[in-house]
Design a protein around this motif. Structure first.
Motif, mmCIF file in Angstrom:
data_model
loop_
_atom_site.group_PDB
_atom_site.id
_atom_site.type_symbol
_atom_site.label_atom_id
_atom_site.label_comp_id
_atom_site.label_asym_id
_atom_site.label_seq_id
_atom_site.Cartn_x
_atom_site.Cartn_y
_atom_site.Cartn_z
ATOM 1 N N UNK A 16 0.911 -1.281 -0.221
ATOM 2 C CA UNK A 16 -0.140 0.172 -0.085
ATOM 3 C C UNK A 16 0.854 1.323 -0.217
ATOM 4 N N UNK A 17 1.988 1.058 1.273
ATOM 5 C CA UNK A 17 2.855 2.766 0.936
ATOM 6 C C UNK A 17 3.699 2.626 -0.633
ATOM 7 N N UNK A 18 3.870 1.731 -1.302
ATOM 8 C CA UNK A 18 4.854 2.044 -2.429
ATOM 9 C C UNK A 18 4.241 2.474 -3.555
ATOM 10 N N UNK A 19 2.109 1.308 -3.464
ATOM 11 C CA UNK A 19 1.844 2.101 -4.455
ATOM 12 C C UNK A 19 1.224 3.674 -4.711
ATOM 13 N N UNK A 52 -0.578 6.148 -21.797
ATOM 14 C CA UNK A 52 1.419 5.126 -22.206
ATOM 15 C C UNK A 52 1.789 5.572 -21.472
ATOM 16 N N UNK A 53 2.089 7.107 -21.246
ATOM 17 C CA UNK A 53 3.177 7.688 -21.035
ATOM 18 C C UNK A 53 3.605 7.306 -19.361
ATOM 19 N N UNK A 54 1.937 6.474 -18.771
ATOM 20 C CA UNK A 54 1.656 6.285 -17.257
ATOM 21 C C UNK A 54 3.038 5.538 -17.404
ATOM 22 N N UNK A 55 1.558 4.078 -18.450
ATOM 23 C CA UNK A 55 2.899 2.917 -18.913
ATOM 24 C C UNK A 55 3.993 3.170 -18.721
ATOM 25 N N UNK A 56 5.070 3.684 -19.736
ATOM 26 C CA UNK A 56 6.260 3.754 -19.685
ATOM 27 C C UNK A 56 7.107 4.136 -18.724
ATOM 28 N N UNK A 57 6.376 4.781 -17.378
ATOM 29 C CA UNK A 57 7.445 5.282 -15.831
ATOM 30 C C UNK A 57 7.059 4.133 -15.381
ATOM 31 N N UNK A 58 5.856 3.332 -15.090
ATOM 32 C CA UNK A 58 5.950 2.128 -14.783
ATOM 33 C C UNK A 58 6.641 1.312 -14.985
ATOM 34 N N UNK A 59 6.848 0.918 -16.240
ATOM 35 C CA UNK A 59 7.973 -0.005 -16.822
ATOM 36 C C UNK A 59 8.765 0.406 -16.693
ATOM 37 N N UNK A 60 9.860 1.514 -16.118
ATOM 38 C CA UNK A 60 11.242 1.651 -15.502
ATOM 39 C C UNK A 60 10.788 1.328 -13.777
ATOM 40 N N UNK A 61 10.087 1.784 -13.273
ATOM 41 C CA UNK A 61 9.980 1.385 -11.927
ATOM 42 C C UNK A 61 9.740 -0.142 -12.017
ATOM 43 N N UNK A 62 9.796 -0.761 -12.649
ATOM 44 C CA UNK A 62 9.203 -2.506 -12.308
ATOM 45 C C UNK A 62 11.365 -3.081 -13.119
ATOM 46 N N UNK A 63 11.239 -2.403 -13.898
ATOM 47 C CA UNK A 63 12.611 -2.821 -13.833
ATOM 48 C C UNK A 63 13.748 -2.162 -13.165
ATOM 49 N N UNK A 65 12.902 -2.000 -9.483
ATOM 50 C CA UNK A 65 12.712 -2.528 -8.521
ATOM 51 C C UNK A 65 13.556 -4.472 -8.656
ATOM 52 N N UNK A 66 13.225 -5.201 -10.062
ATOM 53 C CA UNK A 66 13.644 -6.475 -10.177
ATOM 54 C C UNK A 66 15.428 -6.030 -9.923
ATOM 55 N N UNK A 67 16.105 -4.824 -10.101
ATOM 56 C CA UNK A 67 17.526 -4.617 -10.074
ATOM 57 C C UNK A 67 17.845 -4.405 -8.935
ATOM 58 N N UNK A 68 17.142 -3.932 -7.845
ATOM 59 C CA UNK A 68 16.800 -3.814 -6.478
ATOM 60 C C UNK A 68 16.753 -5.556 -6.094
#
Length: 120
Positions: A16-19, A52-63, A65-68
């Motif tokens: 919830x906090x991260x969201x 679509x801009x939000x999706x691009x940002x969220x994809x970057x966040x996902x990448x 998080x994966x690195x972390x």
């Protein structure tokens, strides 16, 4: 946010906090993209560009998080955690952790010498 000496939040609380944080981040990073106006006369294009801009940002966040996650898994393994513990922390099985990070856990303990055969 809790200090370092406190216990970590429960997984649901963390999500919830991260969201909330990620939602605010996507809003800030997509400020230049036209937001859909209140009247729906010609909003399909603007709404699509914004989504679509939000999706691009969220994809970057996902990448990110994966690195972390990868960094944290390596740190856990370096400090002695095994695949079962890493899998549990990631809500996956030991096998799932092993598939995600093959070769992460190595057995650097020397193998005992095999006994020499006795002669009769």
């Amino acid at each position: 946010m809790p200090g370092p000496a406190s216990t970590p939040p429960l997984p649901g609380e963390t999500a919830a906090l991260v969201t909330q944080v990620v939602d605010e981040l996507t809003r800030r990073l997509t400020q230049d993209v036209p937001h859909p106006p209140a009247d729906l006369a010609d909003t399909a294009g603007d709404a699509r560009r914004h989504a679509l801009a939000r999706l691009r940002v969220l994809r970057g966040v996902q990448q990110a998080v994966r690195r972390l996650e990868d960094q944290a898994a390596h740190a856990a393994a370096a400090s002695g955690a095994g695949y079962p513990e890493i899998g549990q922390a990631m809500s996956m099985s030991r096998q799932g952790a092993r598939r995600r990070w093959p070769g992460l856990i190595t057995n650097n303990t020397p193998t005992p010498p095999s006994p020499e055969p006795r002669s009769l």
